[in-house]
Design an enzyme around this catalytic site. Structure first.
Site, PDB file in Angstrom:
ATOM      1  N   ASP A   1      41.669 -25.981   9.692  1.00 51.69           N
ATOM      2  CA  ASP A   1      42.648 -24.954   9.313  1.00 51.69           C
ATOM      3  C   ASP A   1      42.102 -24.214   8.074  1.00 51.69           C
ATOM      4  O   ASP A   1      41.864 -24.833   7.037  1.00 51.69           O
ATOM      5  CB  ASP A   1      43.965 -25.661   8.965  1.00 51.69           C
ATOM      6  CG  ASP A   1      45.157 -24.738   8.963  1.00 51.69           C
ATOM      7  OD1 ASP A   1      46.004 -24.890   9.852  1.00 51.69           O
ATOM      8  OD2 ASP A   1      45.249 -23.885   8.063  1.00 51.69           O
TER       9      ASP A   1
ATOM     10  N   GLY B   1      50.576 -27.405   2.208  1.00 53.72           N
ATOM     11  CA  GLY B   1      51.139 -26.054   2.181  1.00 53.72           C
ATOM     12  C   GLY B   1      50.513 -25.161   1.134  1.00 53.72           C
ATOM     13  O   GLY B   1      51.065 -24.122   0.777  1.00 53.72           O
TER      14      GLY B   1
ATOM     15  N   ASN C   1      46.444 -12.102  10.299  1.00 54.15           N
ATOM     16  CA  ASN C   1      47.756 -12.606  10.733  1.00 54.15           C
ATOM     17  C   ASN C   1      48.785 -11.480  10.815  1.00 54.15           C
ATOM     18  O   ASN C   1      48.960 -10.728   9.853  1.00 54.15           O
ATOM     19  CB  ASN C   1      48.264 -13.677   9.757  1.00 54.15           C
ATOM     20  CG  ASN C   1      47.430 -14.937   9.813  1.00 54.15           C
ATOM     21  OD1 ASN C   1      46.265 -14.926   9.415  1.00 54.15           O
ATOM     22  ND2 ASN C   1      47.999 -16.009  10.327  1.00 54.15           N
TER      23      ASN C   1
ATOM     24  N   THR D   1      46.552 -20.488   2.265  1.00 49.25           N
ATOM     25  CA  THR D   1      47.175 -19.155   2.180  1.00 49.25           C
ATOM     26  C   THR D   1      46.916 -18.334   3.438  1.00 49.25           C
ATOM     27  O   THR D   1      45.934 -18.541   4.159  1.00 49.25           O
ATOM     28  CB  THR D   1      46.626 -18.353   0.978  1.00 49.25           C
ATOM     29  OG1 THR D   1      45.236 -18.071   1.203  1.00 49.25           O
ATOM     30  CG2 THR D   1      46.819 -19.095  -0.322  1.00 49.25           C
ATOM     31  N   ARG D   2      47.851 -17.416   3.694  1.00 46.87           N
ATOM     32  CA  ARG D   2      47.697 -16.390   4.727  1.00 46.87           C
ATOM     33  C   ARG D   2      48.315 -15.106   4.178  1.00 46.87           C
ATOM     34  O   ARG D   2      49.079 -15.135   3.207  1.00 46.87           O
ATOM     35  CB  ARG D   2      48.425 -16.772   6.031  1.00 46.87           C
ATOM     36  CG  ARG D   2      47.870 -18.002   6.759  1.00 46.87           C
ATOM     37  CD  ARG D   2      46.484 -17.776   7.329  1.00 46.87           C
ATOM     38  NE  ARG D   2      46.031 -18.918   8.144  1.00 46.87           N
ATOM     39  CZ  ARG D   2      45.437 -20.002   7.655  1.00 46.87           C
ATOM     40  NH1 ARG D   2      45.226 -20.124   6.355  1.00 46.87           N
ATOM     41  NH2 ARG D   2      45.044 -20.965   8.460  1.00 46.87           N
TER      42      ARG D   2
ATOM     43  N   TYR E   1      37.853 -20.077  20.348  1.00 46.24           N
ATOM     44  CA  TYR E   1      38.390 -18.748  20.031  1.00 46.24           C
ATOM     45  C   TYR E   1      37.425 -17.990  19.116  1.00 46.24           C
ATOM     46  O   TYR E   1      37.047 -16.854  19.396  1.00 46.24           O
ATOM     47  CB  TYR E   1      39.745 -18.901  19.347  1.00 46.24           C
ATOM     48  CG  TYR E   1      40.471 -17.610  19.044  1.00 46.24           C
ATOM     49  CD1 TYR E   1      40.941 -16.792  20.066  1.00 46.24           C
ATOM     50  CD2 TYR E   1      40.715 -17.216  17.732  1.00 46.24           C
ATOM     51  CE1 TYR E   1      41.625 -15.617  19.788  1.00 46.24           C
ATOM     52  CE2 TYR E   1      41.407 -16.048  17.444  1.00 46.24           C
ATOM     53  CZ  TYR E   1      41.858 -15.248  18.472  1.00 46.24           C
ATOM     54  OH  TYR E   1      42.543 -14.088  18.189  1.00 46.24           O
TER      55      TYR E   1
ATOM     56  N   ARG F   1      43.043 -17.027   3.337  1.00 44.96           N
ATOM     57  CA  ARG F   1      42.717 -15.845   4.144  1.00 44.96           C
ATOM     58  C   ARG F   1      43.447 -14.625   3.590  1.00 44.96           C
ATOM     59  O   ARG F   1      44.659 -14.655   3.394  1.00 44.96           O
ATOM     60  CB  ARG F   1      43.122 -16.079   5.601  1.00 44.96           C
ATOM     61  CG  ARG F   1      42.737 -14.913   6.489  1.00 44.96           C
ATOM     62  CD  ARG F   1      43.194 -15.121   7.903  1.00 44.96           C
ATOM     63  NE  ARG F   1      42.457 -16.163   8.587  1.00 44.96           N
ATOM     64  CZ  ARG F   1      42.947 -16.818   9.646  1.00 44.96           C
ATOM     65  NH1 ARG F   1      44.159 -16.561  10.088  1.00 44.96           N
ATOM     66  NH2 ARG F   1      42.223 -17.736  10.246  1.00 44.96           N
TER      67      ARG F   1
END
Ligand code: UDP
Length: 314
Positions: free
Chosen positions: A276, A212, A179, A215-216, A150, A280
């Site tokens: 991952d 977890g 996102n 970040t997004r 991608y 971001r």
């Protein structure tokens, strides 16, 4: 000439973003020719446009030669699998639509003397070493990792777009999409919003990957599409980030979704997928300055609409 109805071609018109873009264009007076092969798109996303004289649909793979009769003013190239699970399952189609598909869509724009916009992505920054990410950052991508198909397809698409701009003088625009969430995301596309919301609605465990702490920053779809429309209509031909800079960890996001759905779900931790990105967040200085754009929809409000949509699908 100036007052004629503009014609837009949208590839990936039956997808999440492509269908919202199509709706906006039709509402702003465009005639839209939508193209999709339904690999990840859905007829449900465009069913409401059936019978609309300003919408025509062609079922086609955009890596094949694109022949269209009549004038075209804008080509919006949105076709691509876009969730990590989708492009893991469809690595070759992902590479083909980003490379061959972009070539065909640019060829159409050149032939029709249309303006072209490529839907690029924050993934071109890879697992970023600069935070937040400005457009000048060149990225940190693992070419041979699971996301390489991608990330590299989109990097190639940007390079091809600039080559058509420089060599063939095609008017081009590059949007780097961060996102995004909202109605019409596919419930099982594996992305964090459909995953968490559908789990929370069913009071099932909410699966946070890794610890977890990654970040997004989530942008509501209507904000995103408005930013992209403004970019196409601007005269700026270098990449522009469009996204919401409100950053949160995936644990915070899971808690927010559990709260917003009034769910009894508990968080469970699952292994972190390879490569991952750890963080971001878009630097949207350019979008603010050049497009006079910034996101308006608060996460709580965007989630209300998104949750209502997923309740009809779960
Ligand atoms: N994620 C998660 N649980 C899930 C799905 C995703 O914790 O069930 C995490 C994923 O590891 C990533 C973030 O949520 O850190 C966003 O993932 P998504 O697939 O939505 O898109 P990405 O931003 O990674 O392209």
């Amino acid at each position: 000439m100036k007052n004629k109805q503009p014609t837009s071609v949208v590839t990936g018109a039956a997808g999440f973003l492509g269908s919202h873009l199509t709706d906006l264009l039709v509402s702003r007076g465009h005639k839209v020719i939508g193209i999709d092969n339904f690999v990840t798109g859905s007829v449900d996303n465009i069913a409401h446009l059936g019978g609309n004289p300003n919408f025509k649909f062609i079922q086609q793979d955009v890596t094949e030669f694109l022949f269209l009769e009549g004038p075209v003013d804008y080509v919006w190239h949105f076709a691509s699998p876009a969730s990590p699970i989708d492009y893991l399952e469809l690595p070759i189609q992902t590479l083909k639509v980003g490379s061959l598909g972009t070539h065909k869509a640019l060829g159409l724009a050149k032939e029709k003397k249309a303006r072209f916009l490529i839907a690029s992505t924050s993934e071109i920054y890879g697992d970023p070493l600069v935070h937040p990410q400005p457009e000048e950052y060149w990225g940190n991508v693992n070419t041979i990792g699971p996301r390489g198909c991608y990330d590299e397809a989109k990097r190639f698409a940007e390079a091809m777009t600039m080559a058509y701009h420089r060599e063939h003088k095609v008017e081009t625009r590059i949007v780097r999409i961060f996102n995004t969430y909202g109605p019409r995301m596919r419930i099982n596309d594996g992305r964090v919003v459909p995953a968490f919301v559908s789990q929370a609605i069913k009071h099932k465990p909410v699966t946070v990957f890794g610890q977890g702490t990654q970040t997004r920053s989530f942008c509501y779809v209507s904000d995103l599409i408005e930013g992209i429309y403004r970019l196409m209509m601007s005269n700026y031909d270098l990449p522009v980030n469009i996204g919401n800079p409100t950053e949160m960890t995936m644990v915070q996001f899971a808690e927010e979704i559990i709260r917003a759905t009034k769910s009894k779900s508990k968080i469970v931790f699952k292994p972190l997928p390879q490569d991952d990105p750890k963080q971001r967040k878009p630097d949207i200085t350019k979008a603010k300055k050049i497009l006079k754009w910034e996101p308006k929809v608060k996460l709580a409000d965007g989630l209300t609409d998104t949750i209502a949509y997923f309740r009809t699908k779960v």
